[in-house]
Design a protein around this motif. Structure first.
Motif, PDB file in Angstrom:
ATOM      1  N   SER A   1      22.614  53.614 -13.245  1.00 20.85           N
ATOM      2  CA  SER A   1      22.065  54.340 -12.096  1.00 20.85           C
ATOM      3  C   SER A   1      23.088  54.530 -10.989  1.00 20.85           C
ATOM      4  N   PHE A   2      24.099  53.632 -10.940  1.00 19.35           N
ATOM      5  CA  PHE A   2      25.141  53.757  -9.915  1.00 19.35           C
ATOM      6  C   PHE A   2      26.155  54.854 -10.251  1.00 19.35           C
ATOM      7  N   LEU A   3      26.221  55.259 -11.516  1.00 17.29           N
ATOM      8  CA  LEU A   3      27.237  56.214 -11.950  1.00 17.29           C
ATOM      9  C   LEU A   3      26.679  57.589 -12.283  1.00 17.29           C
ATOM     10  N   THR A   4      25.393  57.661 -12.647  1.00 21.92           N
ATOM     11  CA  THR A   4      24.796  58.905 -13.136  1.00 21.92           C
ATOM     12  C   THR A   4      24.193  59.713 -11.992  1.00 21.92           C
ATOM     13  N   PRO A   5      24.572  60.976 -11.862  1.00 20.12           N
ATOM     14  CA  PRO A   5      23.970  61.802 -10.803  1.00 20.12           C
ATOM     15  C   PRO A   5      22.471  61.991 -11.027  1.00 20.12           C
ATOM     16  N   ARG A   6      22.086  62.260 -12.296  1.00 20.45           N
ATOM     17  CA  ARG A   6      20.668  62.450 -12.621  1.00 20.45           C
ATOM     18  C   ARG A   6      20.140  61.131 -13.175  1.00 20.45           C
ATOM     19  N   LYS A   7      19.456  60.384 -12.362  1.00 27.15           N
ATOM     20  CA  LYS A   7      19.039  59.026 -12.726  1.00 27.15           C
ATOM     21  C   LYS A   7      17.624  59.063 -13.297  1.00 27.15           C
ATOM     22  N   SER A   8      17.519  59.339 -14.598  1.00 27.34           N
ATOM     23  CA  SER A   8      16.201  59.442 -15.219  1.00 27.34           C
ATOM     24  C   SER A   8      16.101  58.522 -16.423  1.00 27.34           C
ATOM     25  N   ILE A   9      14.842  58.230 -16.817  1.00 26.79           N
ATOM     26  CA  ILE A   9      14.562  57.375 -17.966  1.00 26.79           C
ATOM     27  C   ILE A   9      13.298  57.898 -18.635  1.00 26.79           C
ATOM     28  N   SER A  10      13.272  57.893 -19.950  1.00 31.50           N
ATOM     29  CA  SER A  10      12.105  58.398 -20.669  1.00 31.50           C
ATOM     30  C   SER A  10      10.911  57.464 -20.479  1.00 31.50           C
ATOM     31  N   PHE A  11       9.711  57.989 -20.736  1.00 27.49           N
ATOM     32  CA  PHE A  11       8.484  57.215 -20.563  1.00 27.49           C
ATOM     33  C   PHE A  11       8.490  55.977 -21.466  1.00 27.49           C
ATOM     34  N   SER A  12       8.859  56.177 -22.744  1.00 22.66           N
ATOM     35  CA  SER A  12       8.855  55.056 -23.692  1.00 22.66           C
ATOM     36  C   SER A  12       9.926  54.026 -23.343  1.00 22.66           C
ATOM     37  N   ALA A  13      11.126  54.505 -22.921  1.00 27.58           N
ATOM     38  CA  ALA A  13      12.185  53.568 -22.533  1.00 27.58           C
ATOM     39  C   ALA A  13      11.782  52.779 -21.295  1.00 27.58           C
ATOM     40  N   CYS A  14      11.058  53.429 -20.396  1.00 23.22           N
ATOM     41  CA  CYS A  14      10.559  52.753 -19.194  1.00 23.22           C
ATOM     42  C   CYS A  14       9.585  51.642 -19.580  1.00 23.22           C
TER      43      CYS A  14
END
Length: 594
Positions: free
Chosen positions: A392-405
């Motif tokens: 999250s510190f390196l990625t401009p688009r900080k997203s995560i899939s529903f299942s991974a969450c």
């Protein structure tokens, strides 16, 4: 003389039994350890999910799923009464069990097995009524009575059989040629007439094997006759599909149990090596494979269960946005280096602790066994969240899939809950070591501390399954921005567009169980420890005694101090603020590792 015989029947010179297990085949033990452990985890997960599904979905509040929930809970209890002991027997050179523990294990296994026999016949009755008399409704009171009668019958039969077995004198051989305290294997060691036991077991076999099998056979005779009278092929297939899962479970369960307990008693107690090994493996797989297959069979062959599971893991929201420190981009690189450094220290420090406690024979004690578990737990706990935080510190688009969450939430919650309980187990170990030093080797036996280590993992996984399932079944139809670094439970719940009262109540109960009770237990333990230390006359003795628990006490203060603030504080109106700052502190393994 009659009084003396009665006294001999009440006590036994044998205080421990040796469980032979697969001692004659040591090369197979590690393989079967991994295999049975994997199966046990599948049993806990599969049956736990089935129970959760039948509770959460109101469409499944029917007699059929009421019995299915009972069956799943029964399978968890049945395997837990024996599998931990079996796993321990694969690792322990001296495979022994105390007389009282043997009695408890025998009682639980027999009770759960007899209950399952009766419960499967009740499920056959339910299928008979559903197919042959579809217009007749079950009454709720009658339904509960059917379920309760199965449990009551199993417990009553087990009480009788265990009492008759354990009152026998065992004055000679104490080697049980089995993985567990199986009743027939124990009876072979008795140095007294076992005619009453044999007759009693025969009667029990008729009641809990013969009668249920006959009842199920008659039920399915009527069911098949009714199905064959249905004019359309689609109707016949639909009717049969409602009972095919139960019929499959019945065939698997009774096929193995009838072979195990219905075969003639061998003249040779140990038998030939190959036959002996085959009998043990059949017994082993009967106790594990059937409970593992039950949720799989019901899931594969039941559309309602599959549909409910899909609904629990799907949502209009397919991805979440992790806000992290997006509002403070200048801090991200600094925190990336800091957290990365801490994570590497955790992996190195905890990894070395695990390695040292394994390699050094002098450290093969309960204290270091718990420390090894804690180190492994810290690695798992931080690994469940730190890589995501770093990303999250390196990625401009900080997203995560529903299942991974969902997976990340489950792992973090499971590891955190497990650590809470494990720290209380370590407090008990320190209490016994300081307050009862002479009895320490006796009290902290391998069987006890292994059970104390397993119970935090099992309880943590169970509560994480419940909490995560309750959270991820909620509809997320609006905002998908999580104002946090990871899928933290409270942050996710704030996004739900539905009532979260049940979630709040369940989290409150979990807080009491995994925060309140362990903290109280640790506090009471250390009160006794401090009182004992203060009674030591010499300053050197007091310092030495306190040094054995000072590290644990420090870890407890750091861990519970932060986690109690996070999960014990009132729900914040401002979702963030101090929460982000506390996230780094709340991940106490970072600081423990350092």
């Amino acid at each position: 003389r009659p009084h003396r015989m009665e006294s001999n029947n009440q006590t036994s010179p044998v205080t421990r039994f040796i469980l032979l297990g697969l001692s004659a085949h040591p090369k197979l033990e590690k393989t079967f350890f991994l295999l049975i452990l994997l199966m046990y985890l599948v049993i806990l997960l599969g049956n736990g999910v089935l129970i959760l599904v039948t509770i959460l979905d109101t469409h499944l509040h029917t007699p059929m799923y009421f019995f299915l929930g009972n069956l799943s809970f029964l399978d968890i209890c049945y395997t837990t009464s024996s599998v931990p002991l079996i796993l321990d027997s694969f690792l322990t050179p001296r495979k022994s069990i105390s007389f009282s523990a043997c009695a408890v294990q025998m009682f639980l296994s027999f009770a759960m097995g007899a209950t399952e026999c009766a419960l499967l016949s009740m499920m056959a009755l339910d299928r008979y009524v559903a197919i042959c008399i579809p217009l007749s409704d079950h009454e709720q009171g009658c339904l509960c009575a059917h379920g309760c009668s199965s449990w009551a019958g199993g417990i009553a039969a087990s009480t009788v059989q265990t009492s008759l077995a354990m009152r026998l004198p065992f004055c000679g051989d104490n080697v049980i040629n089995h993985f567990t305290c199986e009743i027939l294997a124990v009876l072979k060691l008795a140095c007294a007439d076992i005619t009453i036991n044999v007759i009693s077991i025969g009667v029990t076999n008729i009641i809990f094997l013969g009668v249920p099998v006959l009842f199920i056979s008659l039920s399915y005779t009527f069911i098949l006759t009714t199905i064959l009278r249905i004019p359309s092929a689609v109707g016949r297939r639909k009717a049969f599909s409602t009972c095919s899962a139960h019929l499959t479970v019945v065939i698997v369960f009774y096929g193995t149990i009838l072979f195990m307990y219905g075969k003639p008693k061998s003249k040779d107690p140990l038998g030939a090596d190959k036959q002996d090994l085959a009998d043990k493996l059949i017994s082993l797989f009967y106790g594990v494979v059937t409970p593992m297959l039950n949720p799989i069979i019901y899931s594969l062959r039941n559309k309602d269960v599959r549909a409910t599971v899909r609904n629990l893991v799907t949502s209009p929201v397919t991805r979440f946005i992790l806000l992290g420190l997006s509002a403070h981009p200048k801090l991200e690189k600094t925190f990336f280096l800091l957290i990365l450094l801490m994570y590497l220290v955790i992996l190195l420090g905890s990894g070395l602790l695990i390695l040292v406690t394994i390699l050094d024979a002098h450290l093969h004690t309960p204290m270091y066994f718990f420390l090894r578990n804690l180190s492994f737990l810290d690695i798992c706990y931080t690994t469940s969240s730190v890589p995501l935080v770093l990303d999250s510190f390196l990625t401009p688009r900080k997203s995560i899939s529903f299942s991974a969450c969902a997976v990340q939430m489950f792992l973090s919650f499971a590891m955190g809950a497990t650590e809470c309980v494990l720290l209380s187990m370590m407090a008990f170990d320190r209490y016994v070591a300081i307050c009862n030093p002479l009895r320490y080797p006796v009290i902290m036996s391998k069987a006890l501390y292994m059970s104390m280590a397993i119970s935090p993992w099992v309880s943590g996984i169970i509560t994480a399954t419940v909490q995560t399932s309750l959270a991820m079944r909620l509809p997320f139809c609006g905002d998908n921005v999580i104002n946090h670094f990871t899928c933290e439970m409270l942050a996710v719940l704030k996004l739900a567009c539905a009532d979260i009262t049940i979630n709040v109540i369940c989290m409150g109960v979990a807080n009491v169980m995994f925060l309140g009770l362990p903290v109280l237990f640790i506090f009471v333990s250390y009160v006794f420890i401090l009182v004992t230390i203060l009674r030591i006359p010499s300053a050197e003795g007091r310092r030495k005694a306190f040094s054995t628990c000072s590290a644990h006490l420090t870890v407890v203060i750091v861990f519970y101090g932060t986690i109690l603030f996070m999960y014990g504080k009132p729900k914040s109106k401002d979702p963030q603020g101090a929460d982000k700052q506390m996230f780094q502190t709340s991940s106490s393994p970072y600081f423990m590792g350092c």
